[in-house]
Design a protein around this motif. Structure first.
Motif, PDB file in Angstrom:
ATOM      1  N   MET A 214     -27.330  11.682   7.909  1.00  0.00           N
ATOM      2  CA  MET A 214     -27.256  13.020   8.483  1.00  0.00           C
ATOM      3  C   MET A 214     -28.389  13.882   7.932  1.00  0.00           C
ATOM      4  SD  MET A 214     -24.192  15.838   8.167  1.00  0.00           S
ATOM      5  CE  MET A 214     -24.766  16.536   6.636  1.00  0.00           C
ATOM      6  N   LEU A 215     -28.977  14.698   8.802  1.00  0.00           N
ATOM      7  CA  LEU A 215     -30.005  15.641   8.375  1.00  0.00           C
ATOM      8  C   LEU A 215     -29.344  16.776   7.615  1.00  0.00           C
ATOM      9  CD1 LEU A 215     -32.945  16.705   8.459  1.00  0.00           C
ATOM     10  CD2 LEU A 215     -32.364  17.803  10.651  1.00  0.00           C
ATOM     11  N   CYS A 216     -29.760  17.012   6.367  1.00  0.00           N
ATOM     12  CA  CYS A 216     -29.154  18.052   5.530  1.00  0.00           C
ATOM     13  C   CYS A 216     -30.018  19.301   5.454  1.00  0.00           C
ATOM     14  CB  CYS A 216     -28.912  17.523   4.119  1.00  0.00           C
ATOM     15  SG  CYS A 216     -27.790  16.114   4.052  1.00  0.00           S
ATOM     16  N   GLN A 217     -31.344  19.091   5.360  1.00  0.00           N
ATOM     17  CA  GLN A 217     -32.221  20.248   5.169  1.00  0.00           C
ATOM     18  C   GLN A 217     -33.603  19.958   5.748  1.00  0.00           C
ATOM     19  OE1 GLN A 217     -33.817  21.497   1.162  1.00  0.00           O
ATOM     20  NE2 GLN A 217     -32.349  23.179   1.458  1.00  0.00           N
ATOM     21  N   LEU A 218     -34.205  21.019   6.286  1.00  0.00           N
ATOM     22  CA  LEU A 218     -35.569  20.919   6.812  1.00  0.00           C
ATOM     23  C   LEU A 218     -36.367  22.093   6.253  1.00  0.00           C
ATOM     24  CD1 LEU A 218     -37.606  19.575   8.780  1.00  0.00           C
ATOM     25  CD2 LEU A 218     -36.788  21.167  10.537  1.00  0.00           C
ATOM     26  N   SER A 219     -37.486  21.782   5.584  1.00  0.00           N
ATOM     27  CA  SER A 219     -38.368  22.822   5.045  1.00  0.00           C
ATOM     28  C   SER A 219     -39.721  22.747   5.754  1.00  0.00           C
ATOM     29  CB  SER A 219     -38.580  22.621   3.534  1.00  0.00           C
ATOM     30  OG  SER A 219     -37.345  22.716   2.849  1.00  0.00           O
ATOM     31  N   ILE A 220     -40.210  23.920   6.195  1.00  0.00           N
ATOM     32  CA  ILE A 220     -41.471  23.973   6.953  1.00  0.00           C
ATOM     33  C   ILE A 220     -42.379  25.013   6.311  1.00  0.00           C
ATOM     34  CG2 ILE A 220     -42.506  24.323   9.225  1.00  0.00           C
ATOM     35  CD1 ILE A 220     -39.734  23.824  10.453  1.00  0.00           C
ATOM     36  N   ASN A 221     -43.623  24.632   6.015  1.00  0.00           N
ATOM     37  CA  ASN A 221     -44.604  25.542   5.438  1.00  0.00           C
ATOM     38  C   ASN A 221     -45.887  25.520   6.265  1.00  0.00           C
ATOM     39  OD1 ASN A 221     -43.713  26.583   2.573  1.00  0.00           O
ATOM     40  ND2 ASN A 221     -43.041  24.463   2.706  1.00  0.00           N
TER      41      ASN A 221
ATOM     42  N   ALA B 266     -50.529  22.225   6.242  1.00  0.00           N
ATOM     43  CA  ALA B 266     -49.131  22.390   6.652  1.00  0.00           C
ATOM     44  C   ALA B 266     -48.307  21.321   5.948  1.00  0.00           C
ATOM     45  CB  ALA B 266     -49.000  22.256   8.168  1.00  0.00           C
ATOM     46  N   GLU B 267     -47.064  21.669   5.624  1.00  0.00           N
ATOM     47  CA  GLU B 267     -46.196  20.712   4.939  1.00  0.00           C
ATOM     48  C   GLU B 267     -44.781  20.807   5.510  1.00  0.00           C
ATOM     49  OE1 GLU B 267     -44.577  19.666   0.430  1.00  0.00           O
ATOM     50  OE2 GLU B 267     -46.456  20.771   0.710  1.00  0.00           O
ATOM     51  N   VAL B 268     -44.228  19.659   5.823  1.00  0.00           N
ATOM     52  CA  VAL B 268     -42.874  19.595   6.366  1.00  0.00           C
ATOM     53  C   VAL B 268     -42.089  18.580   5.554  1.00  0.00           C
ATOM     54  CG1 VAL B 268     -41.462  19.216   8.412  1.00  0.00           C
ATOM     55  CG2 VAL B 268     -43.781  20.098   8.663  1.00  0.00           C
ATOM     56  N   SER B 269     -40.852  18.936   5.204  1.00  0.00           N
ATOM     57  CA  SER B 269     -40.012  18.042   4.407  1.00  0.00           C
ATOM     58  C   SER B 269     -38.607  18.015   4.983  1.00  0.00           C
ATOM     59  CB  SER B 269     -39.978  18.518   2.951  1.00  0.00           C
ATOM     60  OG  SER B 269     -39.122  17.703   2.178  1.00  0.00           O
ATOM     61  N   ALA B 270     -38.037  16.808   5.146  1.00  0.00           N
ATOM     62  CA  ALA B 270     -36.682  16.664   5.684  1.00  0.00           C
ATOM     63  C   ALA B 270     -35.844  15.846   4.707  1.00  0.00           C
ATOM     64  CB  ALA B 270     -36.723  15.980   7.044  1.00  0.00           C
ATOM     65  N   ARG B 271     -34.656  16.360   4.406  1.00  0.00           N
ATOM     66  CA  ARG B 271     -33.756  15.669   3.476  1.00  0.00           C
ATOM     67  C   ARG B 271     -32.553  15.152   4.246  1.00  0.00           C
ATOM     68  NH1 ARG B 271     -29.552  17.740   0.391  1.00  0.00           N
ATOM     69  NH2 ARG B 271     -30.222  19.875   0.850  1.00  0.00           N
ATOM     70  N   PHE B 272     -32.232  13.859   4.033  1.00  0.00           N
ATOM     71  CA  PHE B 272     -31.146  13.203   4.746  1.00  0.00           C
ATOM     72  C   PHE B 272     -30.116  12.655   3.761  1.00  0.00           C
ATOM     73  CE2 PHE B 272     -34.824  12.951   7.443  1.00  0.00           C
ATOM     74  CZ  PHE B 272     -34.350  13.174   8.721  1.00  0.00           C
ATOM     75  N   SER B 273     -28.856  12.726   4.139  1.00  0.00           N
ATOM     76  CA  SER B 273     -27.798  12.041   3.397  1.00  0.00           C
ATOM     77  C   SER B 273     -27.666  10.634   3.955  1.00  0.00           C
ATOM     78  CB  SER B 273     -26.470  12.793   3.545  1.00  0.00           C
ATOM     79  OG  SER B 273     -25.409  12.005   3.033  1.00  0.00           O
ATOM     80  N   LEU B 274     -27.589   9.643   3.061  1.00  0.00           N
ATOM     81  CA  LEU B 274     -27.531   8.239   3.493  1.00  0.00           C
ATOM     82  C   LEU B 274     -26.146   7.630   3.308  1.00  0.00           C
ATOM     83  CD1 LEU B 274     -30.890   6.898   1.968  1.00  0.00           C
ATOM     84  CD2 LEU B 274     -30.485   7.851   4.248  1.00  0.00           C
ATOM     85  N   ASN B 275     -25.145   8.463   3.044  1.00  0.00           N
ATOM     86  CA  ASN B 275     -23.815   7.933   2.741  1.00  0.00           C
ATOM     87  C   ASN B 275     -23.252   7.059   3.860  1.00  0.00           C
ATOM     88  OD1 ASN B 275     -23.670   9.137   0.220  1.00  0.00           O
ATOM     89  ND2 ASN B 275     -22.863  11.069   1.037  1.00  0.00           N
ATOM     90  N   ASP B 276     -23.539   7.423   5.104  1.00  0.00           N
ATOM     91  CA  ASP B 276     -23.000   6.661   6.237  1.00  0.00           C
ATOM     92  C   ASP B 276     -24.089   5.911   6.996  1.00  0.00           C
ATOM     93  OD1 ASP B 276     -20.391   7.624   5.743  1.00  0.00           O
ATOM     94  OD2 ASP B 276     -20.903   9.511   6.756  1.00  0.00           O
ATOM     95  N   ILE B 277     -25.215   5.605   6.311  1.00  0.00           N
ATOM     96  CA  ILE B 277     -26.323   4.910   6.987  1.00  0.00           C
ATOM     97  C   ILE B 277     -26.718   3.682   6.167  1.00  0.00           C
ATOM     98  CG2 ILE B 277     -28.466   5.288   8.272  1.00  0.00           C
ATOM     99  CD1 ILE B 277     -28.257   8.234   7.622  1.00  0.00           C
ATOM    100  N   PRO B 278     -25.891   2.646   6.142  1.00  0.00           N
ATOM    101  CA  PRO B 278     -26.214   1.457   5.331  1.00  0.00           C
ATOM    102  C   PRO B 278     -27.499   0.774   5.753  1.00  0.00           C
ATOM    103  CG  PRO B 278     -24.348   1.036   6.807  1.00  0.00           C
ATOM    104  CD  PRO B 278     -24.600   2.509   6.832  1.00  0.00           C
ATOM    105  N   ILE B 279     -27.827   0.846   7.060  1.00  0.00           N
ATOM    106  CA  ILE B 279     -29.036   0.171   7.536  1.00  0.00           C
ATOM    107  C   ILE B 279     -30.288   0.835   6.959  1.00  0.00           C
ATOM    108  CG2 ILE B 279     -29.206   1.563   9.659  1.00  0.00           C
ATOM    109  CD1 ILE B 279     -30.218  -0.950  11.073  1.00  0.00           C
ATOM    110  N   ALA B 280     -30.231   2.186   6.768  1.00  0.00           N
ATOM    111  CA  ALA B 280     -31.368   2.897   6.172  1.00  0.00           C
ATOM    112  C   ALA B 280     -31.471   2.572   4.680  1.00  0.00           C
ATOM    113  CB  ALA B 280     -31.207   4.403   6.378  1.00  0.00           C
TER     114      ALA B 280
END
Length: 553
Positions: free
Chosen positions: A1-8, A62-76
């Motif tokens: 799941m996508l948790c956070q998106l930071s854009i600069n 420019a800098e973009v950062s995305a943080r994801f939770s992997l708790n329910d994504i075993p394939i990742a």
């Protein structure tokens, strides 16, 4: 799941940090405010192409950062582990783009090729754009949609592997067949040459032996005379042979030794010299006794030597290399014979691999037929709900071995009828723009339910839809959001009102600079935004009441 998106400093965004939650998130804003900027920025993290124009004017990068939770994504998790990247409960994808156009990608702080960011991104997010329904008119995209819904990756991999094996063996066979005429001509020449050399049968080292013996016999008379003359000098000359002179020397030395013992070594050396002379004489006598000057043998040697020289010139090699050359020709002839066997073997392999491929392709086709029927029912039900109550949707799966490809042998075609009494026809010939949008959206929502991607983004896929149909679309997306994180960029209040949460995009211009911001709305703010979507810039009590009603629904 996508948790956070930071854009600069991306496009018209100076800084933006967004937190996302499970469920359906509606994203709205005024036209031109940049509702899709967050989606575009996220696309950079996922490996999309970028250039210097994406950097905010005046910024160096420019800098973009995305943080994801992997708790329910075993394939990742497995993917990160297989690629030796830091594995934790969360994953951070980061992308930087310089004002010179150069970009870098990072996964959990590790610099990676853009291809790796793409591969991981496909496991984390699925993006459905507003023009996806146009792509649906293409047969190859229809096939991709059906396979995504069926999720029979193992069968697809088996078919692709079988196809590649067929092509590889066919390529080898074609290469051998293309040179077959040259091989036949070469084989005929080799057979003649090998037979000729076999008949002559020169053995390794034989030429050197013949050459040496021929030289000896050719000089036989001179050799005999020279040996006799040498024996005369060594022992037969009564007046002063070498042997008699050494004997005399020994006698004289022995006399000298009697005067001085230090000359003992001289006597010893002269005795050794005498023995050497006597052995040399004996060797010469033995040689002369065994020397046979046979004219017939000399003629045989002359003939064989001449033939060797002739064959060597014929084959453009030195006479001393003829036997080795003969062996090489025999080996080449054997290899040509084995090529014939290889041709037969490859023909059999081509047939066997083709049969194996078709077995897997038929299995794939049967799976497609099964899931096509399942998808037929669901899409037909969906378009009924989307204001096409008499519509019918069917997927035609036609197996044709002549259409072999890495994706099997099926010709896939989406067929639809929108009115009673009309026959099923290809989607491109029947559906209007609005109907195509509804059918496409129904298919996207249904296939998205079967895909394991934990986050789905729908970027204005509801274009061309309004009224009661929009409400149905909203309910579809909300229901999808109960099992999958859904981000939906929309301009329809009926869709936005179904979100579990709501984000608003705003654009402001200050001191000649434009900046886009994005904020999460509370309940009261949601009512105002829905009212704006319902009534435009002028918000009335009626539009507010309608907005509250949408939220209650």
């Amino acid at each position: 799941m996508l948790c956070q998106l930071s854009i600069n400093n991306f496009a018209i965004v100076r800084f933006l940090e967004l937190d996302f939650k499970p469920g359906m998130t509606s994203i709205t804003g005024e036209t031109g405010a940049g509702k899709s900027i967050a989606i575009d920025a996220l696309g950079l993290c996922l490996g999309n192409r970028a250039d210097a124009s994406t950097v905010r004017p005046g910024a160096t990068k420019a800098e973009v950062s995305a943080r994801f939770s992997l708790n329910d994504i075993p394939i990742a998790k497995r993917w990160l582990e297989d690629n030796d990247l830091d594995l934790e409960s969360e994953c951070i994808l980061r992308r930087t783009i310089g004002s010179d156009g150069r970009s870098r990608a990072y996964i959990n702080g590790n610099p990676v090729p853009l291809s790796q960011a793409k591969n991981l991104g496909q496991l984390l997010i699925g993006i459905h754009g507003q023009h996806a329904h146009h792509a649906m008119l293409k047969s190859e995209h229809q096939l991709t949609l059906l396979d995504s819904y069926a999720n029979h990756k193992m069968i697809l991999d088996s078919v692709a592997t079988g196809y590649q094996r067929c092509k590889l063996i066919e390529k080898e066979l074609k290469a051998l067949q293309l040179s077959q005429h040259e091989r036949i001509a070469r084989k005929q020449l080799l057979q003649y040459q090998v037979e000729e050399l076999d008949e002559f049968s020169l053995t390794p080292g034989e030429f050197e032996e013949i050459e040496a013996e021929h030289k000896k016999l050719a000089n036989g008379t001179a050799l005999v005379e020279a040996c006799k003359n040498e024996l005369f000098i060594l022992q037969d000359n009564d007046e002063g042979s070498v042997e008699s002179l050494i004997n005399a020397g020994i006698t004289q030395a022995q006399e000298l030794e009697s005067y001085d013992p230090q000359l003992k070594n001289v006597v010893s050396m002269l005795n050794e010299a005498l023995i050497q002379v006597q052995e040399s004489s004996s060797e010469l006598e033995s040689y002369l006794t065994g020397l046979e000057l046979d004219p017939q043998h000399f003629a045989y040697l002359e003939q064989r030597l001449t033939k060797t020289m002739q064959l060597a010139r014929k084959h453009h090699v030195n006479a001393s290399e003829l036997a080795t050359h003969h062996h090489k020709l025999k080996q080449e002839l054997l290899s040509l014979d084995s090529d014939e066997e290889a041709l037969d073997d490859l023909r059999q392999q081509v047939e066997a691999s083709r049969e194996s491929y078709l077995v897997h392709a038929k299995k794939l086709s049967q799976s497609r037929i099964r899931y096509a029927k399942e998808l037929d029912r669901q899409v037909t039900q969906s378009i009924h709900e989307l204001s096409m109550p008499k519509g019918k949707f069917t997927i035609s799966v036609d197996f044709n071995p002549e259409l072999s490809s890495p994706n099997g042998c099926d010709c896939i075609e989406f067929l639809v009828t929108t009115n009673p009494g009309q026959p099923l026809q290809p989607l491109s010939k029947v559906a209007s723009g609005g109907e195509l949008s509804r059918i496409g959206l129904g298919i996207q929502v249904i296939t998205a339910k079967k895909v394991s991607t934990p986050t789905l983004i729908f970027d204005e896929v509801d274009v061309g839809i309004s009224g009661p149909t929009a409400a149905v679309v909203g309910r579809m997306l909300r229901k999808l959001g109960e099992s999958t994180q859904v981000l939906c960029v929309t301009h329809l209040p009926q869709v936005a009102g179904n979100g579990h949460q709501h984000m608003f995009v705003n654009k402001k211009t200050k001191s000649g600079k434009t900046e886009t911001s994005m904020m999460s709305l509370n309940k009261d703010q949601r009512v105002e935004e829905l009212a704006r979507l319902l009534g435009g810039d002028k918000i009335t009590n009626n539009t507010l009441a309608n907005a509250k009603e949408l939220l209650r629904i």
